[in-house]
Design a protein around this motif. Structure first.
Motif, PDB file in Angstrom:
ATOM      1  N   ILE A  37      -2.499  -5.128  -6.777  1.00  0.00           N
ATOM      2  CA  ILE A  37      -2.948  -6.440  -6.288  1.00  0.00           C
ATOM      3  C   ILE A  37      -2.246  -6.794  -4.979  1.00  0.00           C
ATOM      4  O   ILE A  37      -2.885  -7.115  -3.975  1.00  0.00           O
ATOM      5  N   LEU A  38      -0.910  -6.675  -4.963  1.00  0.00           N
ATOM      6  CA  LEU A  38      -0.175  -6.987  -3.736  1.00  0.00           C
ATOM      7  C   LEU A  38      -0.584  -6.037  -2.607  1.00  0.00           C
ATOM      8  O   LEU A  38      -0.704  -6.447  -1.448  1.00  0.00           O
ATOM      9  N   GLY A  39      -0.828  -4.779  -2.972  1.00  0.00           N
ATOM     10  CA  GLY A  39      -1.240  -3.791  -1.961  1.00  0.00           C
ATOM     11  C   GLY A  39      -2.543  -4.181  -1.286  1.00  0.00           C
ATOM     12  O   GLY A  39      -2.724  -3.968  -0.087  1.00  0.00           O
ATOM     13  N   MET A  40      -3.466  -4.764  -2.049  1.00  0.00           N
ATOM     14  CA  MET A  40      -4.740  -5.200  -1.466  1.00  0.00           C
ATOM     15  C   MET A  40      -4.494  -6.280  -0.406  1.00  0.00           C
ATOM     16  O   MET A  40      -5.081  -6.249   0.674  1.00  0.00           O
ATOM     17  N   VAL A  41      -3.604  -7.207  -0.720  1.00  0.00           N
ATOM     18  CA  VAL A  41      -3.296  -8.267   0.240  1.00  0.00           C
ATOM     19  C   VAL A  41      -2.712  -7.654   1.524  1.00  0.00           C
ATOM     20  O   VAL A  41      -3.104  -8.011   2.644  1.00  0.00           O
ATOM     21  N   ILE A  42      -1.805  -6.695   1.343  1.00  0.00           N
ATOM     22  CA  ILE A  42      -1.166  -6.084   2.513  1.00  0.00           C
ATOM     23  C   ILE A  42      -2.175  -5.263   3.320  1.00  0.00           C
ATOM     24  O   ILE A  42      -2.157  -5.283   4.557  1.00  0.00           O
ATOM     25  N   ALA A  43      -3.053  -4.570   2.610  1.00  0.00           N
ATOM     26  CA  ALA A  43      -4.069  -3.782   3.330  1.00  0.00           C
ATOM     27  C   ALA A  43      -4.971  -4.690   4.147  1.00  0.00           C
ATOM     28  O   ALA A  43      -5.282  -4.395   5.310  1.00  0.00           O
ATOM     29  N   PRO A  49      -7.688  -9.243  12.129  1.00  0.00           N
ATOM     30  CA  PRO A  49      -7.806  -9.289  13.598  1.00  0.00           C
ATOM     31  C   PRO A  49      -6.526  -9.795  14.291  1.00  0.00           C
ATOM     32  O   PRO A  49      -6.434  -9.703  15.496  1.00  0.00           O
ATOM     33  N   TRP A  50      -5.572 -10.343  13.543  1.00  0.00           N
ATOM     34  CA  TRP A  50      -4.401 -10.950  14.180  1.00  0.00           C
ATOM     35  C   TRP A  50      -3.261  -9.949  14.306  1.00  0.00           C
ATOM     36  O   TRP A  50      -2.764  -9.417  13.303  1.00  0.00           O
ATOM     37  N   GLY A  55       1.246  -6.544  12.377  1.00  0.00           N
ATOM     38  CA  GLY A  55       2.612  -6.070  12.617  1.00  0.00           C
ATOM     39  C   GLY A  55       3.499  -6.287  11.397  1.00  0.00           C
ATOM     40  O   GLY A  55       4.257  -5.407  10.994  1.00  0.00           O
ATOM     41  N   LEU A  56       3.357  -7.463  10.815  1.00  0.00           N
ATOM     42  CA  LEU A  56       4.155  -7.810   9.638  1.00  0.00           C
ATOM     43  C   LEU A  56       3.852  -6.834   8.488  1.00  0.00           C
ATOM     44  O   LEU A  56       4.759  -6.299   7.841  1.00  0.00           O
TER      45      LEU A  56
END
Ligand SMILES: Nc1ncnc2c1ncn2[C@@H]1O[C@H](COP(=O)(O)OP(=O)(O)OP(=O)(O)O)[C@@H](O)[C@H]1O
Ligand SMILES: [Mg+2]
Lengths: 221, 248
Positions: A37-43, A49-50, A55-56
């Motif tokens: 779940i967390l990986g989806m958010v990070i992906a 587009p930002w 970068g984060l």
């Protein structure tokens, strides 16, 4: 030199080892869910587009991919409580460490899957008038999923074995119980042999399954 | 009275240091078929992609009827519905059957009911000669069939203009005809079309106007008879000669 094997010790203490297996499996499954779940958010952040958000997310994944897992586990257990003021039990520390770690790897798998779908699909979808979210949901993710399944399987197997590392912070999973029994019974050779066998018996069929997945989805291309 | 569907004013587009479009202006009338020709790298694809802002123009303005596409606050998904686009590589959705591909726009973008979208999609597939392929996945279709599905998919949005970017270039020679036939049929029905192609016969028979791109500008334009037989520019004549050679 001839070693005298004494496997009776193992059978006498088998219930203890079994209780460890339960914790190993629980930790693996919960870590996988949290990481997925967390990986989806990070992906999604990495594909956003930002620039600053990309970068984060990039820093996050690289941080977890370039430091040893054992260091991450120990850090979460000893240092995180000092920094945040929240102390977890060993099990939850392990879960947090693995969840964060798996998220980094899952994010890469998701991202690779989505970017492998190809620019043409996105262009065709946008040209129909879809929003970016619709392109993701209707076109990219459904196609990416089949490409993600084999690497997720591979990761699951390393996760399952790597959970043995949390014995270092006192989670009473399989490896911890083995270490405890080894000292307690003076029979480390038998205990660790059986411990290795248990990991093998559980992991080997899964490994075959993952190979099958690779084969299945490769020939589908 | 002129009925302009697409108006382009002084369009500029660069990729980093490379200036690909150097001030292109064009008006396309309702029902007009404009064929765009030009050497590789002259900016034809970039021009088409700027029209629905798959590429972001650096300067200039584009209008679809009286809606400005290049505006800061333009609702892009909304204007793109009205602009059909067909690609060289088809770009069908491989995880969907032919009819699902055609229904996808109406269902997801227009929120049309499944029943109506299916009805409409099967009519369109019938129109492009694929009524027996409704439930077939793109992977099982020939290139020519895939491209016809792609045309039906674009038509399903009932666009005001359709953009074709070398849609027959990836096809085996014997499959080119079936796609061109569908395009000619659309032209005859009055569809407004911008067509980038190297198929000069299509240009001669179907185009109302031929536009020659050269290094990011319109070098010359006119009715097909004029451009193909009596081009003013030496470069246009040379480009056309070379094509005939390749076609031989
Ligand atoms: N995304 C991009 N990034 C950088 N350069 C690009 C990009 N897209 C196109 N170009 C360059 O812009 C120029 C014009 O490309 P474009 O695709 O518009 O030409 P074209 O007239 O369609 O050519 P062709 O007949 O080969 O399709 C080329 O030099 C190309 O390399
Ligand atoms: Mg091109």
């Amino acid at each position: 030199m001839k070693y005298q094997w004494h496997f009776e010790v193992v059978w006498e203490n088998f219930p203890i080892m079994l209780s460890g297996i339960g914790l190993t499996i629980a930790l693996s499954i919960l870590s996988m869910l949290a990481g997925a779940i967390l990986g989806m958010v990070i992906a999604l952040a990495r594909l956003s587009p930002w620039t600053w958000l990309r970068g984060l997310a990039y820093c996050y994944t690289e941080l977890f991919r370039t430091t040893p897992l054992l260091v991450q586990i120990v850090w979460v257990f000893y240092v995180l409580p000092l920094v945040t003021g929240i102390a977890f039990t060993p099990f939850y520390s392990g879960l947090v460490a693995f969840g964060l770690n798996i998220a980094a790897f899952m994010a890469e798998i998701y991202r690779a899957g989505i970017t492998s779908v190809g620019q043409g699909q996105t262009q065709a979808s946008l040209a129909l008038g879809m929003t970016n979210a619709q392109v993701m949901r209707r076109i990219l993710i459904p196609q990416a999923v089949t490409r993600m399944i084999p690497p997720i399987g591979t990761m699951w197997i390393s996760l399952f074995k790597d959970t043995s590392l949390v014995s270092a912070i006192g989670v009473t999973e399989l490896m911890y119980q083995a270490r405890f029994l080894a000292v307690d019974t003076y029979r480390p050779v038998e205990i660790f042999t059986v411990c290795a066998l248990i990991y093998f018996v559980i992991t080997f069929p899964q490994s075959i399954g993952v190979n099958w997945l690779y084969h299945k989805y490769r020939t589908r291309e | 009275m002129a009925d302009v569907v697409v108006r382009v004013e002084d369009l500029h587009k660069s990729f980093d240091d490379l200036e690909v479009l150097k001030g292109v202006s064009m008006e396309v009338q309702r029902g007009e078929v404009v064929v765009i020709i030009g050497a590789s790298g002259s900016g034809k694809s970039t021009f088409l992609k700027c029209l629905n802002r798959l590429e972001e123009p650096n300067r200039g303005r584009i209008f679809l009827e009286d809606v400005e596409i290049t505006g800061q606050k333009t609702d892009l998904p909304k204007v793109r519905r009205n602009i059909g686009m067909i690609f060289q590589q088809f770009n069908l959705f491989p995880h969907m059957s032919a009819i699902q591909n055609v229904m996808e726009g109406p269902r997801t973008v227009l929120r049309m009911s499944g029943e109506r979208a299916r009805e409409h999609a099967s009519q369109l597939l019938d129109k492009v000669g694929l009524s027996d392929k409704l439930d077939v996945k793109p992977g099982q279709l020939s290139g020519g069939q895939q491209q016809r599905v792609a045309i039906a998919r674009a038509l399903a949005m009932e666009p005001k203009v359709m953009l074709f970017d070398e849609v027959t270039s990836a096809l085996d020679p014997e499959l080119v005809g079936e796609v061109l036939t569908v395009m000619k049929q659309l032209a005859d029905e009055g569809m407004t079309m911008l067509v980038v192609t190297h198929e000069m016969q299509f240009g001669e028979r179907v185009a109302d106007r031929v536009v020659m791109f050269d290094e990011g500008v319109i070098l010359e334009e006119g009715p097909p008879e004029k451009i193909f037989q009596r081009a003013e520019s030496e470069r246009t004549r040379r480009f056309l000669n070379q094509l005939h050679w390749e076609g031989e």
